[in-house]
Design an enzyme around this catalytic site. Structure first.
Site, mmCIF file in Angstrom:
data_model
loop_
_atom_site.group_PDB
_atom_site.id
_atom_site.type_symbol
_atom_site.label_atom_id
_atom_site.label_comp_id
_atom_site.label_asym_id
_atom_site.label_seq_id
_atom_site.Cartn_x
_atom_site.Cartn_y
_atom_site.Cartn_z
ATOM 1 C CG LEU A 290 -2.064 -0.939 1.291
ATOM 2 C CD1 LEU A 290 -2.723 -0.917 2.673
ATOM 3 C CD2 LEU A 290 -3.087 -0.591 0.225
ATOM 4 C CG ASP A 291 0.772 3.844 -3.297
ATOM 5 O OD1 ASP A 291 1.657 3.054 -3.661
ATOM 6 O OD2 ASP A 291 -0.159 4.218 -4.020
ATOM 7 C CD GLU A 292 5.428 8.253 2.801
ATOM 8 O OE1 GLU A 292 5.854 8.844 3.807
ATOM 9 O OE2 GLU A 292 5.952 8.357 1.676
#
Length: 191
Positions: free
Chosen positions: A45-47
């Site tokens: 999951l992206d930041e």
């Protein structure tokens, strides 16, 4: 050999990794829980994305869950009131940029969410009502191109403001709080 398996509600602002070697200080998964050596995130999951993240010490299990046989469902808060026409386009597949080329996403499940999900506040405020209305949709994909769901909503004119993964296969986020970890003896993933 016994393996360890974990369900995590990844908070906003954390990287889906344990090591970050560039100079800037980043928040990493190891700060949330005392994971055993060899633990890896299954997918990413992206930041700036939140929600369900599975972790394991079993590389074979990681491959199974990352495969296209396992659906991943996301709740997305978008800028504006998303239309049924936009939902239909998402379902049929939209053109996005990927690796410097154009890519048409595969058909997927998508629908409008009428009530605001109860995820609690995000780590960083999104914005307030002065900037116009927002709405929520569910998008379920079984592919995972870089920032795909965000690119999909932007392609139909409704940029993503908040993205929360709520399901991987038959494993749901449910009421797991941001930053909370549950250890399991095994993932019972249905394919």
């Amino acid at each position: 050999m016994a393996h360890n398996h974990f369900i995590l509600h990844k908070p906003y602002g954390y990287l889906s990794q344990f090591i970050y070697e560039l100079k800037r200080k980043k928040k990493l998964l190891g700060e949330l829980y005392d994971f055993p050596k060899g633990t890896m995130a299954i997918g990413r999951l992206d930041e700036d994305s939140e929600g369900l993240l599975l972790l394991t010490t079993d590389g074979k299990m990681s491959e199974i869950i990352r495969s296209k046989k396992v659906d991943k469902e996301y709740y997305v808060q978008v800028d504006g009131l998303i239309t049924q026409e936009a939902i239909y386009k998402l379902k049929m597949g939209v053109e996005i940029g990927f690796d410097g080329t154009k890519y048409v996403t595969k058909r997927c499940e998508a629908f409008l969410i009428d009530e605001t999900p109860n995820f609690g506040p995000r780590g960083k405020k999104i914005r307030d009502e002065r900037h116009g209305p927002t709405s929520w949709a569910s998008i379920t994909v079984n592919e995972g191109k870089f920032r795909q769901v965000r690119k999909m909503t932007a392609a139909v004119g409704f940029p993503t403001l908040r993205l929360v993964r709520v399901r991987i296969g038959n494993i749901h986020l449910n009421n797991l709080q941001s930053g909370e970890v549950i250890e399991l003896s095994d993932f019972q993933i249905e394919i």
